[in-house]
Write an enzyme that holds these catalytic residues in place. Sequence first.
Site, PDB file in Angstrom:
ATOM      1  N   HIS A  37      -1.189   2.101   9.645  1.00  0.00           N
ATOM      2  CA  HIS A  37      -2.853   2.009   9.923  1.00  0.00           C
ATOM      3  C   HIS A  37      -3.094   0.329  10.321  1.00  0.00           C
ATOM      4  CE1 HIS A  37      -3.111   1.199   5.721  1.00  0.00           C
ATOM      5  NE2 HIS A  37      -3.997   0.460   5.800  1.00  0.00           N
ATOM      6  N   HIS A 120      -2.495  -6.113  11.486  1.00  0.00           N
ATOM      7  CA  HIS A 120      -1.167  -5.873  11.248  1.00  0.00           C
ATOM      8  C   HIS A 120      -1.010  -4.366  10.923  1.00  0.00           C
ATOM      9  CE1 HIS A 120      -2.541  -6.983   7.339  1.00  0.00           C
ATOM     10  NE2 HIS A 120      -1.339  -5.978   6.763  1.00  0.00           N
TER      11      HIS A 120
END
Length: 178
Positions: A37, A120
């Site tokens: 995620h 990220h």
Amino acid sequence: MYRLFAALPVDPDIIPGLKALQTVLPGASWRPERNFHITLRFFGDLTHSQARDLDDLLGEIKSPALEIWLEGIGWFGRREPRSVWARVRQTDELSALASQCERAARRLGLPADRRNFTPHVTLAYLHGTTPEDVTAWAEPRHGYRSDAFWVNSFHLYSSHMGEGPSRYVAEADYVLGE
């Protein structure tokens, strides 16, 4: 108490490319693909009442759908590496969405996030990995790029610790682009 964070889902089409990065790094605890995620804001442990209020605040967020792509890799912890990740290209729209999640946290009374927003996808948490090991791992992967994908919603996830990797559950969904 609920351990909560807001995040964008990762398109299933880019998961094979992320999994291909998960090799040959001493001390790496590779994250399962179900945990991929893009965190917008980590809220931490909240009471049931705070979680309900947070859900209301996140529901007020207005943002367009986002075009996302990953490019390059990085790590947190320069002297003592803690994790490695695939970098998400930061756009004004993505930064604005993360800022709105930060404002929701502040309205709830949570302290400001002291870390800069670095979008990220975490690939691994590290244990005893040296900076030299991470550099050697990162160098041949520096050119990693994913295809672009569209994200039409973000989620409020709960994090559940136990044996093995944490388990994340999408507790609420928020539509983007409305």
